[in-house]
Design a protein around this motif. Structure first.
Motif, PDB file in Angstrom:
ATOM      1  N   GLY A 156      29.594  43.313  37.910  1.00 45.14           N
ATOM      2  CA  GLY A 156      28.449  43.735  37.118  1.00 45.14           C
ATOM      3  C   GLY A 156      27.184  43.138  37.670  1.00 45.14           C
ATOM      4  N   TYR A 157      26.079  43.552  37.133  1.00 42.06           N
ATOM      5  CA  TYR A 157      24.802  42.999  37.576  1.00 42.06           C
ATOM      6  C   TYR A 157      23.873  42.910  36.387  1.00 42.06           C
ATOM      7  CZ  TYR A 157      23.337  47.899  37.623  1.00 42.06           C
ATOM      8  OH  TYR A 157      23.063  49.183  37.272  1.00 42.06           O
ATOM      9  N   GLY A 158      22.772  42.253  36.576  1.00 39.13           N
ATOM     10  CA  GLY A 158      21.834  42.094  35.475  1.00 39.13           C
ATOM     11  C   GLY A 158      22.018  40.739  34.834  1.00 39.13           C
ATOM     12  N   LEU A 159      21.120  40.434  33.912  1.00 38.81           N
ATOM     13  CA  LEU A 159      21.102  39.088  33.361  1.00 38.81           C
ATOM     14  C   LEU A 159      21.742  38.993  31.989  1.00 38.81           C
ATOM     15  CD1 LEU A 159      17.600  37.886  34.468  1.00 38.81           C
ATOM     16  CD2 LEU A 159      19.804  37.089  35.233  1.00 38.81           C
ATOM     17  N   GLN A 160      22.264  40.103  31.476  1.00 39.30           N
ATOM     18  CA  GLN A 160      22.776  40.020  30.118  1.00 39.30           C
ATOM     19  C   GLN A 160      24.294  39.869  30.066  1.00 39.30           C
ATOM     20  OE1 GLN A 160      21.977  43.252  27.513  1.00 39.30           O
ATOM     21  NE2 GLN A 160      22.473  42.041  25.725  1.00 39.30           N
ATOM     22  N   THR A 161      24.981  40.811  30.655  1.00 37.21           N
ATOM     23  CA  THR A 161      26.430  40.776  30.534  1.00 37.21           C
ATOM     24  C   THR A 161      27.066  40.749  31.923  1.00 37.21           C
ATOM     25  OG1 THR A 161      26.467  43.153  30.479  1.00 37.21           O
ATOM     26  CG2 THR A 161      26.497  42.026  28.367  1.00 37.21           C
ATOM     27  N   GLY A 162      28.339  40.575  31.936  1.00 41.60           N
ATOM     28  CA  GLY A 162      29.068  40.574  33.195  1.00 41.60           C
ATOM     29  C   GLY A 162      30.542  40.554  32.909  1.00 41.60           C
ATOM     30  N   GLU A 163      31.316  40.400  33.940  1.00 39.24           N
ATOM     31  CA  GLU A 163      32.757  40.448  33.781  1.00 39.24           C
ATOM     32  C   GLU A 163      33.381  39.510  34.798  1.00 39.24           C
ATOM     33  OE1 GLU A 163      35.380  44.202  32.685  1.00 39.24           O
ATOM     34  OE2 GLU A 163      34.774  44.195  34.763  1.00 39.24           O
ATOM     35  N   ILE A 164      34.269  38.677  34.356  1.00 41.80           N
ATOM     36  CA  ILE A 164      34.991  37.811  35.290  1.00 41.80           C
ATOM     37  C   ILE A 164      36.283  38.526  35.652  1.00 41.80           C
ATOM     38  CG2 ILE A 164      36.131  35.607  35.614  1.00 41.80           C
ATOM     39  CD1 ILE A 164      34.231  34.391  33.646  1.00 41.80           C
ATOM     40  N   SER A 165      36.483  38.783  36.919  1.00 38.93           N
ATOM     41  CA  SER A 165      37.698  39.468  37.347  1.00 38.93           C
ATOM     42  C   SER A 165      38.514  38.524  38.212  1.00 38.93           C
ATOM     43  CB  SER A 165      37.357  40.710  38.161  1.00 38.93           C
ATOM     44  OG  SER A 165      36.422  41.490  37.469  1.00 38.93           O
ATOM     45  N   THR A 166      39.783  38.504  37.986  1.00 39.88           N
ATOM     46  CA  THR A 166      40.693  37.701  38.807  1.00 39.88           C
ATOM     47  C   THR A 166      41.766  38.631  39.364  1.00 39.88           C
ATOM     48  OG1 THR A 166      40.355  35.946  37.212  1.00 39.88           O
ATOM     49  CG2 THR A 166      42.085  35.611  38.822  1.00 39.88           C
ATOM     50  N   LEU A 167      41.929  38.592  40.662  1.00 41.18           N
ATOM     51  CA  LEU A 167      42.984  39.393  41.282  1.00 41.18           C
ATOM     52  C   LEU A 167      44.066  38.444  41.774  1.00 41.18           C
ATOM     53  CD1 LEU A 167      40.850  41.777  43.499  1.00 41.18           C
ATOM     54  CD2 LEU A 167      41.970  42.336  41.378  1.00 41.18           C
ATOM     55  N   ILE A 168      45.291  38.698  41.354  1.00 47.12           N
ATOM     56  CA  ILE A 168      46.403  37.860  41.817  1.00 47.12           C
ATOM     57  C   ILE A 168      47.373  38.743  42.581  1.00 47.12           C
ATOM     58  CG2 ILE A 168      48.164  36.209  41.125  1.00 47.12           C
ATOM     59  CD1 ILE A 168      46.706  35.883  38.520  1.00 47.12           C
ATOM     60  N   TYR A 169      47.677  38.335  43.796  1.00 53.72           N
ATOM     61  CA  TYR A 169      48.552  39.127  44.648  1.00 53.72           C
ATOM     62  C   TYR A 169      49.926  38.484  44.709  1.00 53.72           C
ATOM     63  CZ  TYR A 169      44.196  41.081  46.495  1.00 53.72           C
ATOM     64  OH  TYR A 169      42.990  41.687  46.627  1.00 53.72           O
ATOM     65  N   ASN A 170      50.942  39.303  44.537  1.00 52.69           N
ATOM     66  CA  ASN A 170      52.308  38.874  44.822  1.00 52.69           C
ATOM     67  C   ASN A 170      52.788  39.756  45.967  1.00 52.69           C
ATOM     68  OD1 ASN A 170      54.988  38.318  44.956  1.00 52.69           O
ATOM     69  ND2 ASN A 170      55.496  39.071  42.919  1.00 52.69           N
ATOM     70  N   THR A 171      52.923  39.183  47.149  1.00 53.27           N
ATOM     71  CA  THR A 171      53.299  40.008  48.294  1.00 53.27           C
ATOM     72  C   THR A 171      54.789  39.916  48.594  1.00 53.27           C
ATOM     73  OG1 THR A 171      52.739  38.198  49.764  1.00 53.27           O
ATOM     74  CG2 THR A 171      51.039  39.823  49.365  1.00 53.27           C
ATOM     75  N   HIS A 172      55.515  39.248  47.736  1.00 56.53           N
ATOM     76  CA  HIS A 172      56.955  39.152  47.965  1.00 56.53           C
ATOM     77  C   HIS A 172      57.579  40.538  47.852  1.00 56.53           C
ATOM     78  CE1 HIS A 172      61.043  37.664  47.778  1.00 56.53           C
ATOM     79  NE2 HIS A 172      60.583  36.479  48.141  1.00 56.53           N
ATOM     80  N   PRO A 173      58.417  40.918  48.818  1.00 59.59           N
ATOM     81  CA  PRO A 173      58.890  42.312  48.816  1.00 59.59           C
ATOM     82  C   PRO A 173      59.763  42.675  47.619  1.00 59.59           C
ATOM     83  CG  PRO A 173      59.936  41.018  50.548  1.00 59.59           C
ATOM     84  CD  PRO A 173      58.831  40.184  50.022  1.00 59.59           C
ATOM     85  N   TYR A 174      60.537  41.745  47.079  1.00 61.24           N
ATOM     86  CA  TYR A 174      61.436  42.177  45.998  1.00 61.24           C
ATOM     87  C   TYR A 174      61.497  41.226  44.814  1.00 61.24           C
ATOM     88  CZ  TYR A 174      64.426  39.167  48.792  1.00 61.24           C
ATOM     89  OH  TYR A 174      64.917  38.120  49.512  1.00 61.24           O
ATOM     90  N   ARG A 175      60.868  40.065  44.878  1.00 60.67           N
ATOM     91  CA  ARG A 175      61.005  39.129  43.779  1.00 60.67           C
ATOM     92  C   ARG A 175      59.770  39.132  42.887  1.00 60.67           C
ATOM     93  NH1 ARG A 175      64.481  34.655  44.444  1.00 60.67           N
ATOM     94  NH2 ARG A 175      63.524  33.732  42.628  1.00 60.67           N
ATOM     95  N   ALA A 176      60.007  39.238  41.593  1.00 57.07           N
ATOM     96  CA  ALA A 176      58.921  39.056  40.642  1.00 57.07           C
ATOM     97  C   ALA A 176      58.945  37.611  40.182  1.00 57.07           C
ATOM     98  CB  ALA A 176      59.110  39.985  39.457  1.00 57.07           C
ATOM     99  N   PHE A 177      57.799  37.071  39.854  1.00 58.17           N
ATOM    100  CA  PHE A 177      57.802  35.711  39.313  1.00 58.17           C
ATOM    101  C   PHE A 177      56.621  35.531  38.378  1.00 58.17           C
ATOM    102  CE2 PHE A 177      55.729  35.602  43.453  1.00 58.17           C
ATOM    103  CZ  PHE A 177      54.532  34.966  43.175  1.00 58.17           C
ATOM    104  N   PRO A 178      56.740  34.586  37.461  1.00 60.08           N
ATOM    105  CA  PRO A 178      55.639  34.378  36.527  1.00 60.08           C
ATOM    106  C   PRO A 178      54.621  33.380  37.074  1.00 60.08           C
ATOM    107  CG  PRO A 178      57.527  33.097  35.849  1.00 60.08           C
ATOM    108  CD  PRO A 178      57.904  33.746  37.141  1.00 60.08           C
TER     109      PRO A 178
END
Lengths: 613, 496
Positions: free
Chosen positions: B361-383
């Motif tokens: 976002g831009y401007g001085l009033q509002t915005g958004e914090i975005s976090t991108l988390i990558y799991n590149t493991h081919p077959y395992r999910a994890f918390p």
């Protein structure tokens, strides 16, 4: 305040305004224009100076020596571009990676609302490639951008070459405190808009489709867009006007000017060299020309370079264009590179965003500026005409109301209810002008032998002209109209509406506000149904925003010393209308919606006043 | 048994019992081990990690200690006086580029980070915390005194004690980050003075400020924790670890050449071990990538080679023991050199877990914090456990919190949110999120900027405000099974 609160004074004042209204209006208008013309005069335009402490006082010592390397990169890039028939994405990625940058690509696609005939594009697909130089020991919270558009044909290869050479040189230095993004954007502004929207993760203009996850480098502090199409340059032209007439902080321009002077580069603004003398008449004419060109460019609301879209995101940006003319003395890539290196190193020193210097200014030359405090009175005087006229009409109405409190019943309140239809119809006409051209392009192309782009422009013009027939139809709706009070109330409303619009507009884009005021105000003040109707009608037609646009185009061509013939002017006018529509839909430019939804209805109201029966 | 766990990234660690020498200082009650790990990074840069471990078989908090030998008195008295159970302080300049450099040996956010467990006997934790941060501020010449209630949080799930602990009562934990803190030589000097040999002998001679700050990344840390005295774990010893990680950039100092030597990096060479140290070793990571031929050539030839499993990868290390007399037989100094045998391939291996955070976002009033988390493991999910600390002047709208993975909403299985109070405490948001295999998870939350009083602006208000890093804790799956480890004898970099 005693003047207004004391009833005696107030009465005297209102009498004065009522009696001397026309001369006062004329005087105010002339003063407004005169003030504007005086802006190019030296005492009103002080020298520019660097306000930002972090960039001032000390000069950096540039050590960029790789002009030859830049040219070899440029040649290699040109070869790969020709082979790929467009942007050589893979080659750019490989080269940037080997320079030690973190490379990312961003594919994007965009379908235009209607085909753009001047640039021959409709469904656009492209890729932006950028490399990030990560500053050592910084957490990637701030960055600078050097952007280079990758245009079709042989243009701008040298700019890419120089960018790569600079990237290679910058990578070896350890003093960077901000990340530097080297961006090659395809399809000029479209690519830039796609990149900026993706970088800020927003969607301002709707339909750009691009890949989501990109490498980021924090808040961009400043951006420089470079255009360079020759191995040597004779001068640099700097473009400042951005989207909607937004301007970068004056300090960025000062920075460029300072380094031009340091390296002995010739630099121009609006293609005009600064003159050394200031007190002669030709010098005044020269700076007035430069000033007028800037006003026209700013009023058009279109970005004059790829930097223009950065400004929306509060990123200070300018475009630098290398010019290679017939002058004898040429500068090589090393000098150009040194200039850019110096600018980046100074920007790197910034502790805060550029905020010290002016954001609102006009430039009669690169080394002189007119600040907002000096130029606003010119607009104020023009607006005063409307205010005087409004108070005159208001005073007259109040006076009439007092003089005939028991007047004939049918005349007493024709007012507000009867005024609703013309107001609504005028606004509806404006809305139609805004929506129909793009919505109706398919219908138009089916029924008329025109292309989509022509259809859009011609529909817009047709609706615009058709609006002028409205007064005759609105009168049928009106019952009990036809009194003097009726038109006076309508005119009062129209003037109030116009004054409010222009007042707001001048705060956002002074140039557009001033140009519209300069043309519309006299006609608006003079218009009345009982007078020399033909003369007034001609005056009013000349004052429509469309006529202002046409006049602006001729004036601009005159000022750049390439006068346009009538036919060419008309073609340019058509192109400008199409461009305005496109700019609005693609980048969110405001002049078209403003003209369609605000200025045009206000003008129609005045037209209604003229044909009041 | 001390937990074999990493600071912020809890990893399944495993290491074979190495040929570690049993320190001669065992008989004495304290011992120093020093160690330097040189690891070439996938992008061609080199990371150097120093670790100095002082271990002391004494019961510090009882206050029975009056004689200090190797353990620095300033820290020892601090631990005793304020009832500190565990202390972790990291001062970092720069940003570890996980995506290109791989997982760091020691995690630390940019700026200053301090987290402390207090002992259950401490009655007023806030007071002790305040006092502690002020004292540390004095010891390390850092602005830690700016730690107050507006940037301190008490996370409930993200942090575990790394040393011996009976319970994990989270009211005894305090965590704060100062993202604007700039780290420089003034912080390095007091850190060096805590070392028994100072920077006079041993590995510490390499710590030359001029070179250390001519790097892409610099992170120095102090960790104090109680550990078991022996295998039976009947008594407690105290361990002080001083670590320092620097990353040297190939481009800015190597003139395009990617070959390295100690002299090139530190403009010094090693001549002896610290006389007080019971162990002094240099490890060089020479693991072959992709099971191909060795990429690196190391000179002089190492006396021994050590194999370990670090962060789920099998690694090979060349070992130089500074205490062995044979090392300095041929030449008077040790200058380890690395040579790349062939040009590197352009495809960098991406780490299993990496993340990116930005404000949109831009401007001085509002915005958004975005976090991108990558799991590149081919077959395992994890918390992963995500901890966000946001200053109060960004008003978070919690109803706008969205977590999207592969276009679908991802419901966190645990959420702990503590709203901010103006001028008193920050927002604290902890979430346990399941990352599917081979996916990108996007977490966004919108905020509005609060109006500040004019005295509340930091100097240079147009510079902007800093939001501290979020903390990701994860159990990263590895292909190699875990083995029972004798932590005491394995090299230092495999634990903590």
């Amino acid at each position: 305040m005693g003047l207004l609160s004391d009833p005696h004074c107030r009465r005297a004042l209102s009498r004065l305004v009522l009696r001397l209204n026309t001369p006062l209006c004329a005087l105010s208008y002339v003063m407004g224009l005169g003030w504007f013309l005086a802006l190019a005069f030296q005492p009103l335009a002080p020298r520019t100076y660097m306000s930002e402490n972090a960039m001032g006082s000390t000069m950096v010592e540039e050590q960029f020596l790789f002009g030859e390397r830049a040219l070899s990169y440029a040649r290699e890039f040109a070869g790969h571009k020709k082979k790929a028939g467009g942007m050589p994405v893979a080659w750019l990625e490989k080269t940037m990676w080997s320079l030690g940058l973190e490379v990312h690509r961003q594919p994007f696609a965009r379908t235009l609302p209607f085909p753009d005939e001047t640039r021959e594009r409709y469904m656009v697909k492209g890729t932006n490639v950028y490399g990030i130089l990560r500053a050592p020991r910084a957490a990637s919270t701030e960055s600078l951008v050097l952007s280079v558009p990758c245009t079709e044909g042989p243009h701008n290869n040298q700019a890419v070459g120089l960018m790569l050479a600079l990237a290679a040189y910058f990578r070896g230095q350890i003093y960077w405190a901000k990340d530097i993004i080297f961006l090659v954007n395809e399809h000029d502004l479209l690519g830039m808009e796609a990149w900026l929207e993706a970088y800020h993760d927003v969607n301002v203009t709707g339909e750009v489709r691009s890949s989501g996850t990109l490498g980021r480098a924090g808040a961009i502090q400043a951006a420089i867009s470079l255009e360079l199409s020759s191995d040597v340059v004779t001068s640099f032209d700097v473009a400042v006007e951005g989207l909607n007439g937004q301007l970068p902080n004056l300090d960025l321009l000062n920075l460029f000017h300072a380094f031009c002077q340091k390296n002995g580069l010739l630099c121009t603004i609006q293609g005009k060299l600064p003159r050394s003398d200031w007190d002669s008449l030709p010098a005044y004419a020269h700076s007035l020309q430069t000033l007028l060109l800037m006003v026209l460019a700013q009023a058009s609301g279109r970005p004059r370079g790829d930097h223009g879209l950065f400004l929306r995101y509060r990123i200070e940006a300018i475009t630098l264009r290398g010019i290679n003319s017939f002058r004898q003395y040429k500068y090589d890539m090393t000098t150009v590179g040194k200039t850019l290196e110096g600018m980046f190193r100074k920007l790197n020193n910034l502790l805060e965003r550029l905020h010290q210097s002016y954001f609102f200014y006009l430039l009669p030359s690169l080394s002189r500026f007119v600040s907002i405090g000096i130029y606003m009175p010119a607009f104020g005087f023009l607006l005063l005409v409307l205010i005087l006229k409004i108070s005159f009409l208001g005073g007259r109405e109040a006076g009439e109301g007092q003089a005939a409190p028991s007047g004939p019943g049918m005349d007493s309140r024709p007012g507000l209810l009867a005024l609703v239809p013309p107001l609504l119809i005028c606004q509806a006409a404006g809305l139609a002008l805004y929506c129909l051209p793009v919505l109706g392009q398919r219908v138009a192309t089916q029924h008329f032998p025109v292309s989509e782009a022509e259809a859009v422009v011609l529909t817009a013009i047709a609706i615009y002209v058709a609006g002028m027939a409205l007064p005759h139809s609105t009168h049928r709706v009106l019952a009990g109209a036809g009194s003097d009070r009726g038109w006076m109330t309508l005119k009062l409303l129209a003037l109030l509406y116009l004054a409010l619009q222009l007042g707001c507009l001048a705060l956002l884009n002074f140039s557009l506000g001033f140009l519209l005021a300069a043309t519309m105000v006299p006609a608006a003040a003079a218009v009345q149904p009982n007078g020399p109707r033909v003369l007034l009608a001609v005056l009013l037609v000349l004052a429509t925003p469309a006529a202002t646009l046409l006049l602006g185009i001729f004036l601009q061509r005159e000022l750049v010393e390439a006068p346009a013939a009538a036919g060419e002017g008309w073609q340019l006018f058509l192109a400008a209308v199409g461009e305005g529509l496109l700019q609005h839909h693609l980048y969110g430019a405001l002049p078209f919606p403003f003209l369609a939804l605000c200025a045009y209805p206000a003008w129609l109201l005045l037209w209604n006043v003229l044909f009041w029966k | 048994m001390a937990a074999a766990a990493a600071a912020l990234l809890l990893l399944l660690l495993a290491a074979a019992a190495g040929p570690g020498r049993v320190g001669a200082g065992r008989a004495r009650r304290d011992a120093l081990r020093e160690e330097l790990l040189l690891s070439p990074l996938p992008a061609g840069d080199v990371a150097a990690t120093f670790q100095f471990r002082t271990r002391w078989d004494a019961d510090l908090p009882r206050g029975a200690v009056s004689h200090y030998r190797l353990f620095p008195k300033a820290l020892g008295r601090l631990v005793a006086a304020l009832g500190v159970q565990e202390l972790h302080l990291a001062l970092t300049q720069g940003f570890w580029r996980t995506r290109t450099w791989g997982q760091p040996p020691l995690q630390a956010p940019a700026g200053a980070e301090l987290w402390v467990w207090f002992q259950p006997t401490v009655t007023d934790v806030d007071k002790a915390w305040k006092e502690l941060s002020n004292i540390l501020s004095g010891i390390f010449c850092a602005s830690l005194n700016f730690i107050d209630s507006t940037n301190t949080v008490t996370p409930t799930a993200s942090f575990k004690p790394l040393g011996l602990a009976n319970g994990t009562d989270h009211h005894l934990l305090r965590y704060a980050v100062l993202p604007r803190e700039v780290v420089c030589t003034e912080n390095l000097t007091p850190w060096k003075k805590l070392l028994p040999c100072g920077s006079k002998a041993g590995l510490a001679v390499l710590l030359k400020a001029e070179r250390l700050f001519h790097s892409s990344y610099h992170s120095q840390a102090v960790h104090i924790r109680p550990i078991c005295r022996d295998a039976s774990c009947l008594a407690v010893s105290w361990e002080l670890r001083q670590t320092l990680t620097v990353v040297f950039d190939t481009f800015s100092s190597g003139q395009g050449k990617k070959d390295w030597s100690l002299f090139k990096m530190f403009s010094r060479t090693l001549t002896d071990a610290c006389p007080l140290a019971s162990q002094s070793k240099v490890y060089v990571d020479i693991s072959p990538k992709n099971k191909e031929k060795e990429l690196l050539e190391v000179t002089p030839a190492p006396a021994s080679v050590y194999e370990a499993i670090v962060q789920g990868d099998k690694r090979t290390y060349a070992v130089y023991d500074l205490l062995s007399p044979s090392l300095f037989n041929t030449s008077r100094s040790l200058n380890v050199q690395l040579k790349w045998k062939r040009p590197q391939d352009t495809e960098l291996p991406t780490p299993v877990l990496h993340a990116q955070r930005y404000v949109s976002g831009y401007g001085l009033q509002t915005g958004e914090i975005s976090t991108l988390i990558y799991n590149t493991h081919p077959y395992r999910a994890f918390p992963v456990m995500l901890l966000e600390t946001v200053p109060w002047y960004l008003r978070l709208y919690v109803h706008t919190l969205t977590i999207i993975t592969k276009g679908k909403e991802n419901k966190p299985s645990y959420i702990h949110y503590q709203p901010a109070q103006d001028r008193r405490r920050p927002h604290l948001l902890e979430m346990l999120i399941q990352l599917p295999a081979n996916s990108v998870t996007k977490i966004t939350i919108q905020f509005e900027r609060a109006l500040l009083k004019w005295t509340e602006y930091t100097p240079d208000p147009n510079h902007g405000f800093y939001v501290s890093s979020s903390v990701l804790s994860a159990l990263v799956p590895s292909v190699i099974a875990m083995k029972d480890v004798d932590v005491e004898q394995s090299p230092l970099f495999t634990s903590l």
